[in-house]
Write an enzyme that holds these catalytic residues in place. Structure first.
Site, PDB file in Angstrom:
ATOM      1  N   GLY A   1      -7.668   8.555  10.260  1.00  0.00           N
ATOM      2  CA  GLY A   1      -8.065   8.237  12.465  1.00  0.00           C
ATOM      3  C   GLY A   1      -8.874   9.866  12.397  1.00  0.00           C
TER       4      GLY A   1
ATOM      5  CB  ALA B   1      -8.353   7.299   5.289  1.00  0.00           C
ATOM      6  N   GLY B   2     -10.262   7.808   7.225  1.00  0.00           N
ATOM      7  CA  GLY B   2     -11.535   8.690   8.082  1.00  0.00           C
ATOM      8  C   GLY B   2     -13.149   7.815   7.767  1.00  0.00           C
TER       9      GLY B   2
ATOM     10  CE  LYS C   1      -2.757   2.340   3.089  1.00  0.00           C
ATOM     11  NZ  LYS C   1      -3.409   3.068   4.272  1.00  0.00           N
TER      12      LYS C   1
ATOM     13  CG  ASN D   1      -5.745   0.337  11.606  1.00  0.00           C
ATOM     14  OD1 ASN D   1      -4.577   0.325  12.147  1.00  0.00           O
ATOM     15  ND2 ASN D   1      -6.420  -0.070  13.467  1.00  0.00           N
ATOM     16  CB  THR D   2      -8.458   4.424  13.894  1.00  0.00           C
ATOM     17  OG1 THR D   2      -7.195   5.206  13.385  1.00  0.00           O
ATOM     18  CG2 THR D   2      -8.681   5.680  15.454  1.00  0.00           C
TER      19      THR D   2
END
Length: 261
Positions: free
Chosen positions: A159, A185-186, A98, A207-208
């Site tokens: 994040g 993301a986000g 990535k 992830n987060t």
């Protein structure tokens, strides 16, 4: 759910899972199982590439059953990203990469020019390249033309948990793409993931939102279900949006049911 292909690999799960920020390796292992994710991503700079089998994260993962997607987080130029990718492949974690190149720490938005340069070079070196990009349809098309196996537009800053700020752009990227689109993301909640799938994304990377949840394992399961629901909804076909109300039973239909009419 139907399968799809990236870099010659057939995948069933449409949830990619990031492995950072979990409270401990045990919770990470349980979250991986609950998510049923097949692709796991991690920052190369955060793992022991000289002893993968002893790394705090990777030693808890069955390398035969999962596909690793190392990322070049921390790279600020194409040269740095290429070097990181080569290190990861030399360590034996595969040839998927990535590309993640950011220069502004407050937003972590991708550098489009350096990302494109790194993608072009790594494709030539035989990597399966999945570049992280902004939600710019033009840039995503350039990355596809450079040989990216998939494109990964961000829904919002990494994040942030803000979700998909521009659904229109994501939909446009999907419409023009000939490779899988993975919203990255986000993503903050399972409903964000479901929306991404409804817009036509092939998968989402989270992830987060999972790792920092009060119960990461339960949240991983929730994201799994949301991705499945969103994909089913996309396949089923939503009703068109209308400006005005439309009764489920119209006036003429009601009149026709009156005895003697």
């Amino acid at each position: 759910m139907t399968s799809y292909t990236i870099g010659g690999k057939t995948l069933k799960s449409r949830l990619f899972l990031g492995t950072g920020r979990f409270p401990n390796p045990l919770v990470l292992k349980q979250a991986i199982a609950a998510s049923e994710a097949e692709v796991l991503t991690f920052a190369v700079r955060r793992v022991q590439l000289d002893a993968v089998e002893e790394d705090a994260v990777l030693q808890h993962v069955d390398m035969e059953q999962k596909i690793f997607l190392p990322n070049t987080s921390g790279a600020r130029t194409a040269d740095e990203a290429v070097r990181i990718a080569r290190l990861a492949r030399a360590a034996g974690v595969g040839n998927w990469i990535k590309v993640e190149i950011s220069v502004a720490d407050e937003t972590l938005l991708p550098d489009p020019l350096e990302t494109l340069r790194a993608t072009e070079r790594l494709v030539k070196e035989g990597f399966v390249v999945l570049p992280y990009a902004s939600d710019d349809p033009v840039m995503c098309k350039h990355l596809e033309e450079a040989g990216a196996a998939a494109v990964m537009p961000g829904g919002s800053p990494i994040g942030s948990g803000l979700g998909i700020l521009n659904p229109y752009n994501i939909e446009r990227i999907v419409e023009q793409a000939n490779v899988p689109v993975i919203v990255d993301a986000g993503i903050g909640t399972p409903s964000d993931a479901a929306l991404a799938m409804e817009l036509g994304a092939a998968a989402v990377l989270v992830n987060t939102a999972i790792a920092k949840a009060k119960d990461p394992v339960a949240m991983a399961r929730a994201f799994k279900l949301a991705v499945e629901a969103g994909r089913e909804a996309r396949a089923a076909g939503r009703i068109p949006k209308k400006k005005y109300a439309s009764a489920s039973s119209g006036y003429e239909e009601l009149i026709s049911r009156i005895p003697g009419r």
